[in-house]
Design a protein around this motif. Structure first.
Motif, PDB file in Angstrom:
ATOM      1  N   THR A   1     -24.896  43.762  20.591  1.00 20.40           N
ATOM      2  CA  THR A   1     -25.494  42.225  20.542  1.00 20.40           C
ATOM      3  C   THR A   1     -24.266  41.205  20.542  1.00 20.40           C
ATOM      4  O   THR A   1     -24.117  40.174  21.325  1.00 20.40           O
ATOM      5  CB  THR A   1     -26.328  41.870  19.664  1.00 20.40           C
ATOM      6  OG1 THR A   1     -27.563  42.735  19.770  1.00 20.40           O
ATOM      7  CG2 THR A   1     -26.852  40.468  19.654  1.00 20.40           C
ATOM      8  N   ARG A   2     -23.389  41.476  19.726  1.00 16.77           N
ATOM      9  CA  ARG A   2     -22.075  40.625  19.557  1.00 16.77           C
ATOM     10  C   ARG A   2     -21.307  40.845  20.764  1.00 16.77           C
ATOM     11  O   ARG A   2     -20.746  39.980  21.289  1.00 16.77           O
ATOM     12  CB  ARG A   2     -21.298  41.075  18.246  1.00 16.77           C
ATOM     13  CG  ARG A   2     -22.193  40.835  17.022  1.00 16.77           C
ATOM     14  CD  ARG A   2     -21.288  41.242  15.587  1.00 16.77           C
ATOM     15  NE  ARG A   2     -19.749  40.470  15.823  1.00 16.77           N
ATOM     16  CZ  ARG A   2     -19.191  40.619  14.705  1.00 16.77           C
ATOM     17  NH1 ARG A   2     -19.175  41.500  13.794  1.00 16.77           N
ATOM     18  NH2 ARG A   2     -18.079  39.769  14.858  1.00 16.77           N
ATOM     19  N   ARG A   3     -21.048  42.019  21.408  1.00 20.03           N
ATOM     20  CA  ARG A   3     -20.227  42.192  22.485  1.00 20.03           C
ATOM     21  C   ARG A   3     -20.977  41.466  23.531  1.00 20.03           C
ATOM     22  O   ARG A   3     -20.200  41.018  24.650  1.00 20.03           O
ATOM     23  CB  ARG A   3     -20.161  43.775  22.879  1.00 20.03           C
ATOM     24  CG  ARG A   3     -19.335  44.004  23.948  1.00 20.03           C
ATOM     25  CD  ARG A   3     -18.951  45.512  24.056  1.00 20.03           C
ATOM     26  NE  ARG A   3     -20.205  46.209  24.376  1.00 20.03           N
ATOM     27  CZ  ARG A   3     -20.673  47.017  23.667  1.00 20.03           C
ATOM     28  NH1 ARG A   3     -20.339  47.307  22.351  1.00 20.03           N
ATOM     29  NH2 ARG A   3     -21.794  47.987  24.001  1.00 20.03           N
ATOM     30  N   SER A   4     -22.157  41.584  24.074  1.00 24.38           N
ATOM     31  CA  SER A   4     -22.893  40.704  25.064  1.00 24.38           C
ATOM     32  C   SER A   4     -22.691  39.362  24.839  1.00 24.38           C
ATOM     33  O   SER A   4     -22.316  38.572  25.731  1.00 24.38           O
ATOM     34  CB  SER A   4     -24.363  41.330  24.819  1.00 24.38           C
ATOM     35  OG  SER A   4     -24.527  42.610  25.137  1.00 24.38           O
ATOM     36  N   ALA A   5     -22.973  38.729  23.507  1.00 26.18           N
ATOM     37  CA  ALA A   5     -22.522  37.535  23.165  1.00 26.18           C
ATOM     38  C   ALA A   5     -21.015  37.240  23.525  1.00 26.18           C
ATOM     39  O   ALA A   5     -20.885  35.809  24.071  1.00 26.18           O
ATOM     40  CB  ALA A   5     -22.798  36.981  21.688  1.00 26.18           C
ATOM     41  N   SER A   6     -20.253  37.970  23.066  1.00 29.19           N
ATOM     42  CA  SER A   6     -18.897  37.461  23.601  1.00 29.19           C
ATOM     43  C   SER A   6     -18.503  37.474  25.208  1.00 29.19           C
ATOM     44  O   SER A   6     -17.928  36.609  25.680  1.00 29.19           O
ATOM     45  CB  SER A   6     -17.641  38.623  23.059  1.00 29.19           C
ATOM     46  OG  SER A   6     -16.513  38.342  23.478  1.00 29.19           O
ATOM     47  N   LEU A   7     -19.154  38.557  25.851  1.00 32.05           N
ATOM     48  CA  LEU A   7     -19.201  38.506  27.309  1.00 32.05           C
ATOM     49  C   LEU A   7     -19.751  37.398  27.927  1.00 32.05           C
ATOM     50  O   LEU A   7     -19.286  36.719  28.817  1.00 32.05           O
ATOM     51  CB  LEU A   7     -19.756  39.665  27.733  1.00 32.05           C
ATOM     52  CG  LEU A   7     -18.867  41.210  27.643  1.00 32.05           C
ATOM     53  CD1 LEU A   7     -19.583  42.167  28.043  1.00 32.05           C
ATOM     54  CD2 LEU A   7     -17.691  41.183  28.020  1.00 32.05           C
ATOM     55  N   SER A   8     -20.894  36.639  27.417  1.00 32.17           N
ATOM     56  CA  SER A   8     -21.494  35.539  27.807  1.00 32.17           C
ATOM     57  C   SER A   8     -20.616  34.342  27.588  1.00 32.17           C
ATOM     58  O   SER A   8     -20.667  33.403  28.464  1.00 32.17           O
ATOM     59  CB  SER A   8     -22.828  35.415  27.048  1.00 32.17           C
ATOM     60  OG  SER A   8     -23.681  36.549  27.261  1.00 32.17           O
ATOM     61  N   ARG A   9     -19.938  34.170  26.421  1.00 29.79           N
ATOM     62  CA  ARG A   9     -19.058  33.002  26.129  1.00 29.79           C
ATOM     63  C   ARG A   9     -18.052  33.246  27.160  1.00 29.79           C
ATOM     64  O   ARG A   9     -17.682  32.327  27.737  1.00 29.79           O
ATOM     65  CB  ARG A   9     -18.761  33.206  24.690  1.00 29.79           C
ATOM     66  CG  ARG A   9     -19.447  32.798  23.732  1.00 29.79           C
ATOM     67  CD  ARG A   9     -19.051  32.526  22.275  1.00 29.79           C
ATOM     68  NE  ARG A   9     -18.224  33.673  22.125  1.00 29.79           N
ATOM     69  CZ  ARG A   9     -18.952  34.629  21.229  1.00 29.79           C
ATOM     70  NH1 ARG A   9     -20.023  34.649  20.768  1.00 29.79           N
ATOM     71  NH2 ARG A   9     -18.196  35.637  20.561  1.00 29.79           N
ATOM     72  N   GLU A  10     -17.455  34.236  27.389  1.00 31.34           N
ATOM     73  CA  GLU A  10     -16.405  34.534  28.484  1.00 31.34           C
ATOM     74  C   GLU A  10     -16.885  33.919  29.819  1.00 31.34           C
ATOM     75  O   GLU A  10     -16.081  33.282  30.524  1.00 31.34           O
ATOM     76  CB  GLU A  10     -15.862  35.939  28.216  1.00 31.34           C
ATOM     77  CG  GLU A  10     -15.033  36.283  27.229  1.00 31.34           C
ATOM     78  CD  GLU A  10     -14.389  37.498  27.283  1.00 31.34           C
ATOM     79  OE1 GLU A  10     -14.875  38.229  28.325  1.00 31.34           O
ATOM     80  OE2 GLU A  10     -13.813  38.075  26.117  1.00 31.34           O
ATOM     81  N   ALA A  11     -18.164  34.442  30.252  1.00 27.75           N
ATOM     82  CA  ALA A  11     -18.593  34.151  31.424  1.00 27.75           C
ATOM     83  C   ALA A  11     -18.885  32.501  31.605  1.00 27.75           C
ATOM     84  O   ALA A  11     -18.689  32.135  32.719  1.00 27.75           O
ATOM     85  CB  ALA A  11     -19.880  35.005  31.756  1.00 27.75           C
ATOM     86  N   GLN A  12     -19.207  31.986  30.435  1.00 27.10           N
ATOM     87  CA  GLN A  12     -19.576  30.616  30.451  1.00 27.10           C
ATOM     88  C   GLN A  12     -18.451  29.785  30.708  1.00 27.10           C
ATOM     89  O   GLN A  12     -18.151  28.762  31.322  1.00 27.10           O
ATOM     90  CB  GLN A  12     -20.240  30.269  29.195  1.00 27.10           C
ATOM     91  CG  GLN A  12     -20.708  28.613  29.235  1.00 27.10           C
ATOM     92  CD  GLN A  12     -21.250  28.360  27.650  1.00 27.10           C
ATOM     93  OE1 GLN A  12     -21.780  29.367  26.685  1.00 27.10           O
ATOM     94  NE2 GLN A  12     -21.649  27.030  27.722  1.00 27.10           N
ATOM     95  N   LEU A  13     -17.146  30.347  29.922  1.00 24.07           N
ATOM     96  CA  LEU A  13     -15.935  29.597  29.964  1.00 24.07           C
ATOM     97  C   LEU A  13     -15.427  29.602  31.558  1.00 24.07           C
ATOM     98  O   LEU A  13     -14.830  28.655  32.150  1.00 24.07           O
ATOM     99  CB  LEU A  13     -15.046  30.245  29.013  1.00 24.07           C
ATOM    100  CG  LEU A  13     -15.179  29.998  27.721  1.00 24.07           C
ATOM    101  CD1 LEU A  13     -14.090  30.581  26.692  1.00 24.07           C
ATOM    102  CD2 LEU A  13     -15.174  28.170  27.152  1.00 24.07           C
ATOM    103  N   VAL A  14     -15.612  30.970  32.027  1.00 25.30           N
ATOM    104  CA  VAL A  14     -15.310  31.152  33.535  1.00 25.30           C
ATOM    105  C   VAL A  14     -15.965  30.043  34.295  1.00 25.30           C
ATOM    106  O   VAL A  14     -15.388  29.609  35.174  1.00 25.30           O
ATOM    107  CB  VAL A  14     -15.285  32.574  33.867  1.00 25.30           C
ATOM    108  CG1 VAL A  14     -15.007  33.038  35.344  1.00 25.30           C
ATOM    109  CG2 VAL A  14     -14.222  33.564  33.064  1.00 25.30           C
TER     110      VAL A  14
END
Length: 412
Positions: free
Chosen positions: A165-178
């Motif tokens: 879950t934490r890894r998915s949240a981190s990827l989501s934040r990175e995708a949001q920033l991109v």
């Protein structure tokens, strides 16, 4: 079935599983060196080696070995603890099905292991005198074993789920920033393109109007050169001043294209008087009617009004019937601005306004302010009618007007 992994990661997992298997053999082999026990240790070590490369395969191997242990009547050993990291990887790295299979295995495996140990304990207690019945004591052993195995299997599965879950949240934040960065780039690109389109419209209006005046004055000077040199001299002076002004405007527009901080010419409503005088000098009979006060209009609205009138008069001179009046009406209301330009269509079969880019640019200007425009033949005449808000859709404040908050800030 297999996850993409680096070769170093695969080697690390194999070496770790082999080392742990060897450690179990060294520590727990005394008295348990039968061939079936060796197969069980080898099976659990193999499952441990595949835990990250293929969590589903590792879980399947673990189940096969566990069933093999129970079928051969073996007692659980330290090697059974290898199932815990396998449960972790099913939730941390496995697919949705593997993750669900891991949860079912944690609960179902605890039930199966507890029943297996309870039945074995009951067989040993039968025929032995105890304080309570063998069934009751075996039931207590079964419940205790179920709780222990459930903790050993379920806690790693939950830990893997948290990590996932934490890894998915981190990827989501990175995708949001991109996505936000790409959106900002797109907005800047759109803003630059809009500015270039606006400058292109201004360039068209300046060049078309100036060339129309220059051509008319040049034709007049050529005919008046012999008859009245003074008129020819005046026409040449008008050509010179018009060309010089157009050259200055074009230079400023090109400067704005080269530099973001470049300045562009921004004619105002008051400059319409000069525009009308220039058109009258080239022989266009312009009759203007005004109503209302335009002094409070924002700069963008004044520029739009000027360019629309300029383009309409230029089209009337180029495509209208010579010698007929052109009626222009400008109505300034508190909330709207209305522009109407009517001229007689020429009878020579030449294409009328609307075949070039002038009307397209006018419509774009009106659309940017949130207004409406109609243009087309009306009987023998060609009519342009524009209605736009006094304050453009972009929300620019009229000059000379401030909000209550701005007045208070100024007072401070």
């Amino acid at each position: 079935m297999f996850r993409p992994m680096l070769r170093s990661q695969v080697v690390t997992d194999v070496v770790t599983a082999s080392a742990l298997g060897l450690l179990v053999v060294v520590v727990a082999a005394r008295g348990l060196d039968g061939p079936l026990w060796w197969l069980a240790v080898l099976g659990f070590a193999t499952a441990l080696a595949f835990r990250r490369l293929s969590p589903g395969l590792a879980l399947g191997i673990a189940w096969v070995v566990a069933v093999f242990q129970m079928a051969t009547g073996q007692v659980p050993t330290v090697a059974d603890a290898f199932i815990a990291p396998i449960m972790y990887t099913t939730s941390a790295y496995g697919s949705g099905r593997v993750r669900a299979a891991g949860l079912v295995s944690a609960i179902g495996g605890s039930v199966v292991a507890a029943l297996y140990m309870g039945v074995s304990d009951y067989r040993q207690r039968v025929g032995i005198a105890t304080a309570s019945t063998p069934l009751q004591e075996s039931a207590q052993v079964t419940a205790s074993f179920f709780a222990i195995v459930l903790l050993v299997l379920l806690l790693p599965w939950l830990a893997g789920l948290v990590v996932r879950t934490r890894r998915s949240a981190s990827l989501s934040r990175e995708a949001q920033l991109v996505a936000e960065r790409d959106a900002a780039r797109a907005d800047r690109a759109v803003a630059v393109e809009q500015e270039r389109v606006r400058i292109a419209r201004d360039m068209h209006d300046i060049v078309a109007h100036s060339l129309a005046v220059v051509i008319a004055q040049a034709d007049g000077a050529r005919y008046a050169l012999k008859a009245d040199p003074a008129i020819a001299d005046q026409a040449l002076g008008t050509i010179s001043s018009t060309a010089r002004a157009a050259l200055g405007d074009v230079r400023e527009l090109l400067g704005a294209l080269r530099h973001e901080q470049g300045t562009t010419p921004t004619p105002e409503v008051d400059d319409i008087e000069t525009l009308v005088d220039d058109m009258r000098d080239v022989g266009l009979d312009v009759r203007v009617e005004r109503e209302g006060d335009p002094s409070g209009l924002p700069t963008t609205t004044q520029l739009a009004v000027y360019r629309i009138v300029q383009e309409s008069l230029t089209n009337a001179w180029k495509h209208g019937e010579p010698g007929t009046p052109v009626h222009a009406s400008l109505v300034y209301r508190p909330d709207t601005v209305e522009i109407a330009v009517v001229n007689r269509c020429a009878d020579d079969g030449s294409p009328g306004p609307g075949t070039g880019h002038g009307l397209i640019g006018m419509r774009e200007r009106v659309a940017m302010t949130g207004g409406t425009m109609t243009a087309g033949p009306r009987g023998d005449d060609f009519s342009v009618a524009v209605r736009m808000p006094a304050v453009p859709a972009s929300g620019q404040m009229p000059r000379g007007r401030t909000t209550h908050t701005e007045q208070e800030r100024t007072a401070r």
